[in-house]
Design a protein around this motif. Structure first.
Motif, PDB file in Angstrom:
ATOM      1  N   VAL A  87       0.851  -1.192   0.000  1.00 17.36           N
ATOM      2  CA  VAL A  87       0.000   0.000   0.000  1.00 17.36           C
ATOM      3  C   VAL A  87       0.886   1.241   0.000  1.00 17.36           C
ATOM      4  O   VAL A  87       2.111   1.159   0.120  1.00 17.36           O
ATOM      5  N   GLY A  88       0.257   2.412  -0.113  1.00 14.04           N
ATOM      6  CA  GLY A  88       0.988   3.667  -0.149  1.00 14.04           C
ATOM      7  C   GLY A  88       1.399   4.162   1.228  1.00 14.04           C
ATOM      8  O   GLY A  88       1.017   3.603   2.262  1.00 14.04           O
ATOM      9  N   ARG A  89       2.162   5.244   1.233  1.00 11.77           N
ATOM     10  CA  ARG A  89       2.762   5.762   2.467  1.00 11.77           C
ATOM     11  C   ARG A  89       1.720   6.129   3.524  1.00 11.77           C
ATOM     12  O   ARG A  89       1.887   5.832   4.708  1.00 11.77           O
ATOM     13  N   GLN A  90       0.664   6.799   3.125  1.00  9.10           N
ATOM     14  CA  GLN A  90      -0.327   7.236   4.105  1.00  9.10           C
ATOM     15  C   GLN A  90      -0.962   6.047   4.827  1.00  9.10           C
ATOM     16  O   GLN A  90      -1.129   6.062   6.056  1.00  9.10           O
ATOM     17  N   THR A  91      -1.274   4.991   4.073  1.00 10.09           N
ATOM     18  CA  THR A  91      -1.864   3.803   4.688  1.00 10.09           C
ATOM     19  C   THR A  91      -0.845   3.090   5.570  1.00 10.09           C
ATOM     20  O   THR A  91      -1.181   2.604   6.661  1.00 10.09           O
ATOM     21  N   VAL A  92       0.401   3.031   5.116  1.00  3.93           N
ATOM     22  CA  VAL A  92       1.452   2.413   5.928  1.00  3.93           C
ATOM     23  C   VAL A  92       1.597   3.155   7.252  1.00  3.93           C
ATOM     24  O   VAL A  92       1.713   2.543   8.319  1.00  3.93           O
ATOM     25  N   ARG A  93       1.560   4.480   7.194  1.00  8.55           N
ATOM     26  CA  ARG A  93       1.700   5.268   8.419  1.00  8.55           C
ATOM     27  C   ARG A  93       0.555   4.966   9.391  1.00  8.55           C
ATOM     28  O   ARG A  93       0.770   4.820  10.601  1.00  8.55           O
ATOM     29  N   LYS A  94      -0.666   4.865   8.871  1.00  8.50           N
ATOM     30  CA  LYS A  94      -1.814   4.547   9.724  1.00  8.50           C
ATOM     31  C   LYS A  94      -1.678   3.151  10.324  1.00  8.50           C
ATOM     32  O   LYS A  94      -1.973   2.934  11.502  1.00  8.50           O
TER      33      LYS A  94
END
Length: 254
Positions: free
Chosen positions: A110-117
């Motif tokens: 997945v992308g960065r924003q989802t990884v951060r969440k």
């Protein structure tokens, strides 16, 4: 401010005319680092000009600290040690900052924003001893158990930001682009020189030396940080590139 800008304008004119003076570049960085906007490479070199010894903040310092944590935790197994939950969290947070968008998508799907969440959820759940979802385990395994590194910035990024800062502060116009391009090598060599021989302060109080050189397969001039890794039978030093250019030593090093 007007007197300062008059002085900076004079220095820019000299630079564009082919006069390569170290004091001019020093003053251009010092006089504009507070007016550099969201241009971290320019600000970082300006901060090195101002304070070369024992850097404890800034883009390069944070990147080097993250690389050290990434390697330190990843190498625990090589040293016969088991990482703790806190070790894995430290590595995951550092690797999230280090990894490119492409690396995150390849490793986590997945992308960065989802990884951060996901990572935020992982930290909270592991702190409470709760079971993780499969996607959260994937994220933790990738970020918490890999060695990832990247340079803090490149010569191209620095030059682009240098030009953008001068333009934003009214010191050059579009017509000056070709003349400024002629000073690119000097600007990059100056950055190499101000970082060489300095040191950064690591999270736990140690210091890591910065040194310029070209010990890489393409022989590009670069600045590396010398990280010392504890816990091995013999001392282990890991020189990691923090700033690299597209300049080679021929014609630039004597």
């Amino acid at each position: 401010m007007f007197m300062l800008d008059d002085d900076l304008s004079l220095r820019v004119r000299r630079l564009l005319s082919g006069q390569h003076r170290i004091d001019d570049l020093d003053r251009l960085y010092l006089g504009q680092r507070q007016r550099s906007g969201n241009r971290p490479a320019f600000r970082e070199v300006g901060d090195f000009v101002a304070h070369r010894d024992g850097r404890d903040k800034g883009l390069l310092t944070q990147t080097a600290r993250d690389v050290f944590v990434s390697f330190d935790v990843w190498s625990l197994g090589l040293r016969g040690l088991e990482p703790s939950r806190d070790d894995i969290v430290r590595a995951a947070e550092a690797n999230l900052r280090l990894a490119s968008d492409e690396q995150l998508r390849a490793g986590c799907g997945v992308g960065r924003q989802t990884v951060r969440k996901r990572l935020t959820a992982v930290i909270e759940k592991t702190g409470r001893g709760e079971r993780l979802k499969a996607s959260e385990i994937q994220t933790l395994q990738y970020l918490g158990n890999h060695f990832i590194w990247k340079p803090a910035f490149t010569g191209d990024q620095l030059f682009e930001e240098f030009a953008a800062v001068l333009r934003a502060n009214g010191l050059i116009e579009d017509a000056d682009a070709a003349a400024l391009e002629g000073a690119k090598a000097f600007i990059l060599l100056h950055a190499l020189a101000v970082m060489h021989g300095s040191a950064i302060v690591l999270d736990r109080g140690g210091r890591a030396r910065l040194f310029a050189g070209y010990a890489n397969k393409d022989r590009w001039l670069e600045v590396k940080v010398e990280l010392t890794m504890p816990g091995f039978d013999k001392p282990v030093w890991a020189p990691i590139a923090m700033f690299y250019t597209d300049l080679q030593p021929e014609g630039h090093c004597h």
